[in-house]
Design a protein around this motif. Structure first.
Motif, PDB file in Angstrom:
ATOM      1  N   VAL A   1      40.439  40.668  44.544  1.00 24.16           N
ATOM      2  CA  VAL A   1      40.379  39.308  43.679  1.00 24.16           C
ATOM      3  C   VAL A   1      41.583  39.778  42.642  1.00 24.16           C
ATOM      4  O   VAL A   1      42.218  39.070  42.429  1.00 24.16           O
ATOM      5  N   LEU A   2      41.536  41.070  42.224  1.00 21.94           N
ATOM      6  CA  LEU A   2      42.616  41.412  41.163  1.00 21.94           C
ATOM      7  C   LEU A   2      43.782  41.356  41.761  1.00 21.94           C
ATOM      8  O   LEU A   2      44.909  41.098  41.223  1.00 21.94           O
ATOM      9  N   LEU A   3      43.980  41.833  42.975  1.00 22.23           N
ATOM     10  CA  LEU A   3      45.397  41.621  43.661  1.00 22.23           C
ATOM     11  C   LEU A   3      45.846  40.242  43.834  1.00 22.23           C
ATOM     12  O   LEU A   3      46.893  39.675  43.726  1.00 22.23           O
ATOM     13  N   VAL A   4      44.728  39.196  44.140  1.00 19.32           N
ATOM     14  CA  VAL A   4      45.278  37.904  44.418  1.00 19.32           C
ATOM     15  C   VAL A   4      45.629  37.267  42.903  1.00 19.32           C
ATOM     16  O   VAL A   4      46.446  36.562  42.801  1.00 19.32           O
ATOM     17  N   VAL A   5      45.060  37.946  41.726  1.00 15.41           N
ATOM     18  CA  VAL A   5      45.202  37.380  40.474  1.00 15.41           C
ATOM     19  C   VAL A   5      46.701  37.707  40.270  1.00 15.41           C
ATOM     20  O   VAL A   5      47.597  37.274  39.725  1.00 15.41           O
ATOM     21  N   GLY A   6      47.113  38.909  40.523  1.00 17.33           N
ATOM     22  CA  GLY A   6      48.752  39.532  40.625  1.00 17.33           C
ATOM     23  C   GLY A   6      49.504  38.606  41.283  1.00 17.33           C
ATOM     24  O   GLY A   6      50.511  38.030  40.647  1.00 17.33           O
ATOM     25  N   MET A   7      49.217  38.163  42.485  1.00 20.81           N
ATOM     26  CA  MET A   7      49.960  37.288  43.220  1.00 20.81           C
ATOM     27  C   MET A   7      49.942  35.984  42.548  1.00 20.81           C
ATOM     28  O   MET A   7      51.084  35.520  42.530  1.00 20.81           O
ATOM     29  N   VAL A   8      49.121  35.447  41.868  1.00 22.60           N
ATOM     30  CA  VAL A   8      49.184  34.175  41.241  1.00 22.60           C
ATOM     31  C   VAL A   8      50.335  34.310  39.874  1.00 22.60           C
ATOM     32  O   VAL A   8      50.873  33.610  39.953  1.00 22.60           O
ATOM     33  N   ALA A   9      49.924  35.495  39.270  1.00 18.75           N
ATOM     34  CA  ALA A   9      50.831  35.669  38.178  1.00 18.75           C
ATOM     35  C   ALA A   9      52.191  35.786  38.409  1.00 18.75           C
ATOM     36  O   ALA A   9      53.003  35.055  37.651  1.00 18.75           O
ATOM     37  N   THR A  10      52.443  36.565  39.678  1.00 14.24           N
ATOM     38  CA  THR A  10      53.854  36.752  39.944  1.00 14.24           C
ATOM     39  C   THR A  10      54.609  35.364  40.379  1.00 14.24           C
ATOM     40  O   THR A  10      55.916  35.139  39.942  1.00 14.24           O
TER      41      THR A  10
ATOM     42  N   GLY B   1      46.794  42.859  38.372  1.00 14.92           N
ATOM     43  CA  GLY B   1      47.189  42.952  39.646  1.00 14.92           C
ATOM     44  C   GLY B   1      47.374  44.238  40.548  1.00 14.92           C
ATOM     45  O   GLY B   1      46.923  44.164  41.566  1.00 14.92           O
ATOM     46  N   ILE B   2      48.308  44.887  39.963  1.00 16.34           N
ATOM     47  CA  ILE B   2      48.467  46.139  40.721  1.00 16.34           C
ATOM     48  C   ILE B   2      47.827  47.503  40.033  1.00 16.34           C
ATOM     49  O   ILE B   2      46.745  48.175  40.639  1.00 16.34           O
ATOM     50  N   GLY B   3      47.747  47.525  38.529  1.00 15.63           N
ATOM     51  CA  GLY B   3      47.147  48.785  37.793  1.00 15.63           C
ATOM     52  C   GLY B   3      45.635  48.837  37.879  1.00 15.63           C
ATOM     53  O   GLY B   3      44.983  49.601  38.596  1.00 15.63           O
ATOM     54  N   LEU B   4      44.845  47.521  37.591  1.00 17.84           N
ATOM     55  CA  LEU B   4      43.615  47.398  37.552  1.00 17.84           C
ATOM     56  C   LEU B   4      42.947  47.529  38.730  1.00 17.84           C
ATOM     57  O   LEU B   4      41.917  47.865  39.269  1.00 17.84           O
ATOM     58  N   ALA B   5      43.652  46.802  39.813  1.00 18.99           N
ATOM     59  CA  ALA B   5      43.281  46.789  41.207  1.00 18.99           C
ATOM     60  C   ALA B   5      43.246  48.086  41.807  1.00 18.99           C
ATOM     61  O   ALA B   5      42.175  48.530  42.430  1.00 18.99           O
TER      62      ALA B   5
END
Length: 93
Positions: A39-48, A67-71
């Motif tokens: 889900v954190l990776l998806v958040v990163g993709m949305v943010a980008t 999206g990258i670090g916390l994931a």
């Protein structure tokens, strides 16, 4: 403004969103950290993709920090916990 979107990043977002389906439908308590990492990776993709429209530096930070670090930290924790359980002879061994 839509022309500023990268086709690669839009495609990656679509793939990530479709990938949420098995993550959600096959969710189990043992896999909660792996699900959280995804889900954190998806958040990163949305943010980008959102950073193109407004608050670029804020969403760029969210992409990289969350999206990258916390994931990555979450996946590390998930792997650590899973390995610890397998070594103990716990679930899934």
């Amino acid at each position: 403004m839509l022309a500023d979107l990268s086709p690669l990043e839009v495609t990656a977002l679509a793939v990530a969103l479709v990938g949420l389906i098995p993550v959600i439908t096959q969710y189990r308590d043992e896999t909660k950290l792996f699900a959280a990492g995804y889900v954190l990776l998806v958040v990163g993709m949305v943010a980008t993709n959102v950073e193109v429209f407004f608050l670029g530096s804020v969403f760029n930070f969210i992409e990289h920090a969350v999206g990258i670090g916390l994931a990555g930290v979450t996946f590390f924790a998930a792997a650590y916990v899973r390995r610890k359980n397998v070594i103990k002879g716990g679930e899934g061994s």
